[in-house]
Every structure is written in structure tokens, then in C-alpha cells.
Design a protein around this motif. Sequence first.
Motif, PDB file in Angstrom:
ATOM      1  N   GLU A 179      39.019  36.135  42.936  1.00 19.83           N
ATOM      2  CA  GLU A 179      39.775  37.373  43.121  1.00 19.83           C
ATOM      3  C   GLU A 179      40.729  37.505  41.944  1.00 19.83           C
ATOM      4  OE1 GLU A 179      43.169  39.242  46.078  1.00 19.83           O
ATOM      5  OE2 GLU A 179      41.680  37.869  46.929  1.00 19.83           O
ATOM      6  N   ASP A 221      43.497  39.985  39.776  1.00 21.95           N
ATOM      7  CA  ASP A 221      44.408  41.127  39.859  1.00 21.95           C
ATOM      8  C   ASP A 221      45.121  41.265  38.519  1.00 21.95           C
ATOM      9  OD1 ASP A 221      46.234  43.083  40.403  1.00 21.95           O
ATOM     10  OD2 ASP A 221      47.125  42.111  42.150  1.00 21.95           O
ATOM     11  N   ALA A 271      47.503  43.010  37.722  1.00 23.31           N
ATOM     12  CA  ALA A 271      48.963  43.088  37.870  1.00 23.31           C
ATOM     13  C   ALA A 271      49.600  41.701  37.943  1.00 23.31           C
ATOM     14  CB  ALA A 271      49.319  43.887  39.123  1.00 23.31           C
ATOM     15  N   ALA A 272      48.788  40.672  38.237  1.00 19.75           N
ATOM     16  CA  ALA A 272      49.322  39.310  38.354  1.00 19.75           C
ATOM     17  C   ALA A 272      49.364  38.587  37.023  1.00 19.75           C
ATOM     18  CB  ALA A 272      48.478  38.513  39.345  1.00 19.75           C
ATOM     19  N   GLY A 319      45.250  36.289  35.482  1.00 19.46           N
ATOM     20  CA  GLY A 319      45.448  37.109  36.670  1.00 19.46           C
ATOM     21  C   GLY A 319      44.603  36.676  37.858  1.00 19.46           C
ATOM     22  N   ILE A 321      43.910  35.278  41.404  1.00 17.67           N
ATOM     23  CA  ILE A 321      44.599  35.131  42.686  1.00 17.67           C
ATOM     24  C   ILE A 321      44.063  33.922  43.450  1.00 17.67           C
ATOM     25  CG2 ILE A 321      45.172  36.213  44.890  1.00 17.67           C
ATOM     26  CD1 ILE A 321      46.445  37.509  42.419  1.00 17.67           C
TER      27      ILE A 321
END
Length: 324
Positions: free
Chosen positions: A96, A98, A100-101, A109, A111
Motif C-alpha cells: 500500500e 501513499d 502523501a506519506a 511512501g 504504508i
Amino acid sequence: MNAVVPLRTPDFSNAQLALIRKTVAADTNQDEFELFVHTARHLRLDPLRRQIYAFVYNKNDAKKRRMSIITGIDGFRTIAERTGNYRPDEDEPSFEIDAAAKGQANPAGIIKATVRVFKHSHGAWHKVTASAYWEEYAPLKEGWTETVQVENGTWPDGNPKFITKPAPGATRTLSLDTSGQWGKMPRVMLAKVAEALALRKAWPDDFSNVYAAEEVDRSRAADMTAWEAAEAGATEKRLAAIGQGETILFQFDPTGSLEPVPLGKIADRVAEFVERHREEVSAIGLFESRNRHSLRDFWARSPSDALEVKKLIEGAMRGAEQVA
């Protein structure tokens, strides 16, 4: 389903023992080395093939010195294969991501990583899935937006000593430790953790107190020698940096990850677990079995607190039996 592989304890030659002592168990003393070799024989793993490691922490401090025996992911797979009812997943691990991470602490990024293994039971293959989250396992370094040098005593020759401290108003930062493989192959490293969790979930007894290097040492990569790991003292340094100090690994959730619990908080955490499962005696019994080596370690380091924990668990078990 594969046939169960007959048990066979490896018998290391004198030359092999000498080589193990000089390489993957270089910092062990006599008792530690004998325990390490005994464990390798019991698990039927080969240290010279990097299936199992001996890490010695605080080797120059007799009070804090301890050895951890870590199993490489190939060792995990070997143990699973020998059960005769294991099959690896045909698909790649799933991730996963992201955007934004993304940041210094998580450049890709990521997750979580998810891995599946298959266990043959009751005439059919069953899929066992586990996920490892980046924030729980990635090796992170603490830093500050601004630091200052502060005088802190003097050296024997009279020159002043200096230490680095955060500057007034500085903000704490976290960044990924890229000194090892986590910076080069983050997906592979996190997938190894997920695979170890899945194997332990599928075969809890076979993997009791068997830890993958990626699960335990968040500060350095797994692909380092035992000598390098002991020299770095990576795990101890990381735990000290975040204020946890001396810890012991426990698994409270049978499907969850290992958790380093500070020595002074173990009794409280176990008491909370027992109270929460007081009406579910089987959960308490499985917790005790799953963490039996950790509880022994706790006894060795803090016998008075460990005795109270032992009484608490036994009391809960007796109480449940009387009710039944």
C-alpha cells in the motif's frame, strides 16, 4: 502436500565450530556460544549459511550485556518447509503506497506490505495473510532542525569535552537510516517482516521466540554480520534514543507484531492483558506459551517482578478452572 522431512540435528565439526565462533558468533563468551550452538542445532539451522545469527549487545558492560539469537528469513522458510504442510505464495508481496506519506522518514511512501503463505490442514490448503506497517519496523533516526555544541566537563589532558544538544526552539525530526538495506530496497525489507509475521501466525509453536532480524533491529539492515551488529549495538542505541532503555520482546496479539516492552513496564502490561482476558483462560495460556522465552528472560533480569507476574498468571488460570 509434501512429506514431513525427518528430524536431523546438525553436527558441526570442530573446524566449523571454530569458523562460527570467529564469524557469526564473534562476540559471544563461552556460555553464550554454547547456547547459540545448542539453539542452532535445535532449530536445525546453519549459521555458516546465514540462517541464524548471534548478536551481543553491550558487550563491554557486564550488567547490561545480553545476547539475542536472530533467524534470517531463509531460516524461517527452512523451518516452515520442514513442517511438510507449507507452500509459499505464487504472487508477489502487495504494498500500500501513499504519495502523501513520502518524506525523510518514508522516501517511498510505503504504508504497509502484505504477504501470504499457505498451510495444509484438514485436507485443504488455507491462506494465511499478514501485514507489516512501515511506521512500526522502518529504522528511523532522531534528529533536530538545529543543534548546538555545549561544554560538558574536561578530558584527562585538560581540554574541554563537548556534547551536541538541540538548540532552543529546535524541532525534533525523524529520518530513515539509509546506512543499510532499508534505504536501498525498502519494499524487500518490509516484505521480509510481513513474511515472518505470516509464518509465525500459521505455525505459532514452530516459531515461538524465533525472530527475524528485520523484526528486531530497526536501526541497521539485516544483511550485516554478527560482528558488525554487535559493534554497532544498533537496537540498544535506538531504544535508548527513544527513551525505552532495556527492553524485552513480547507478542500480546497472537496475530500482531513483536513489541519491545521496557523492563519496568512488563509487569503492568502483562497484568493488563490478564485482566482483559480473565474470562478467556485459553488466551492467557496461549500468551504464556507464546512468550515463554521472554518471560524467562524477564525472570533473569527482574526476578521479583517476574514472580508477581507468574503468580498473576497462575492465579487467573486456577480461578478459571474453579469456575468451570
